[in-house]
Motif scaffolding. Structure first.
Motif, PDB file in Angstrom:
ATOM      1  N   GLU A   1      20.244  48.159  39.182  1.00  0.00           N
ATOM      2  CA  GLU A   1      21.141  46.511  39.242  1.00  0.00           C
ATOM      3  C   GLU A   1      22.267  46.920  39.924  1.00  0.00           C
ATOM      4  N   GLN A   2      22.616  45.831  40.671  1.00  0.00           N
ATOM      5  CA  GLN A   2      23.722  45.654  41.288  1.00  0.00           C
ATOM      6  C   GLN A   2      24.690  45.301  40.550  1.00  0.00           C
ATOM      7  N   PRO A   3      26.126  45.781  40.759  1.00  0.00           N
ATOM      8  CA  PRO A   3      27.257  45.364  39.741  1.00  0.00           C
ATOM      9  C   PRO A   3      27.432  43.738  40.033  1.00  0.00           C
ATOM     10  N   LYS A   4      27.949  43.054  39.042  1.00  0.00           N
ATOM     11  CA  LYS A   4      28.230  41.401  39.261  1.00  0.00           C
ATOM     12  C   LYS A   4      29.417  41.518  40.140  1.00  0.00           C
ATOM     13  N   GLN A   5      29.034  40.277  41.338  1.00  0.00           N
ATOM     14  CA  GLN A   5      30.052  40.332  42.297  1.00  0.00           C
ATOM     15  C   GLN A   5      30.199  38.900  42.404  1.00  0.00           C
ATOM     16  N   TYR A   6      31.304  38.212  42.614  1.00  0.00           N
ATOM     17  CA  TYR A   6      31.401  36.708  43.016  1.00  0.00           C
ATOM     18  C   TYR A   6      31.957  36.513  44.595  1.00  0.00           C
TER      19      TYR A   6
ATOM     20  N   TYR B   1      34.394  38.961  48.464  1.00  0.00           N
ATOM     21  CA  TYR B   1      33.486  39.409  47.573  1.00  0.00           C
ATOM     22  C   TYR B   1      34.317  40.223  46.494  1.00  0.00           C
TER      23      TYR B   1
ATOM     24  N   ARG C   1      34.579  42.251  42.931  1.00  0.00           N
ATOM     25  CA  ARG C   1      33.765  42.848  42.101  1.00  0.00           C
ATOM     26  C   ARG C   1      34.913  43.574  40.984  1.00  0.00           C
TER      27      ARG C   1
ATOM     28  N   PHE D   1      34.611  33.713  38.527  1.00  0.00           N
ATOM     29  CA  PHE D   1      34.720  34.412  37.549  1.00  0.00           C
ATOM     30  C   PHE D   1      34.998  33.900  36.170  1.00  0.00           C
TER      31      PHE D   1
END
Length: 133
Positions: free
Chosen positions: A4-9, A23, A25, A93
């Protein structure tokens, strides 16, 4: 096994002719601009301070890692574009931070761009010297 990729905005910031993809994170406060360190890419303290203003407004300095790609314009425009992108990503976020960022004036895109040169003029507005005789 699923990774699972870490959540990023992801957000895009613009200023003058510069465009920055930001990006955001969760992390420890490391900022990378065009695969270079933040201090290396922006040697002027004023540019670095401008970028950090968005984090200072919401008191989230060491919570996020920022990875940015920025193109076009000069150093000042690029710093403004990165700040605008960080602001938009922070709003994604946490929407409650919008009022603090809006009050500081970081949400609105600065639409000032260089005016084009017109024909018959030496610049955008400057005229040639008038001679009556």
């Amino acid at each position: 096994m699923k990774f699972e990729q870490p959540k990023q905005y992801l957000a895009v910031g613009r200023r003058k002719t510069s465009v920055a993809r930001v990006y955001l994170r969760p992390g420890t406060g490391i900022i990378t601009v065009n695969e270079r360190t933040f201090e290396n890419y922006f040697p002027r303290a004023m540019s670095r301070a401008m970028i950090m203003q968005a984090f200072d407004a919401v008191e989230a300095k060491d919570i996020f890692d920022v990875v940015t790609t920025v193109r076009g314009g000069g150093a000042s425009g690029q710093a403004g574009a990165v700040r605008h992108g960080i602001t938009r990503a922070l709003i994604l976020f946490n929407g409650e931070w919008r009022s603090a960022l809006k009050h500081a004036g970081f949400v609105t895109r600065d639409a000032r761009i260089v005016e084009r040169k017109k024909y018959g003029r030496s610049g955008a507005r400057k005229r040639f010297q008038f001679s009556k005789r």
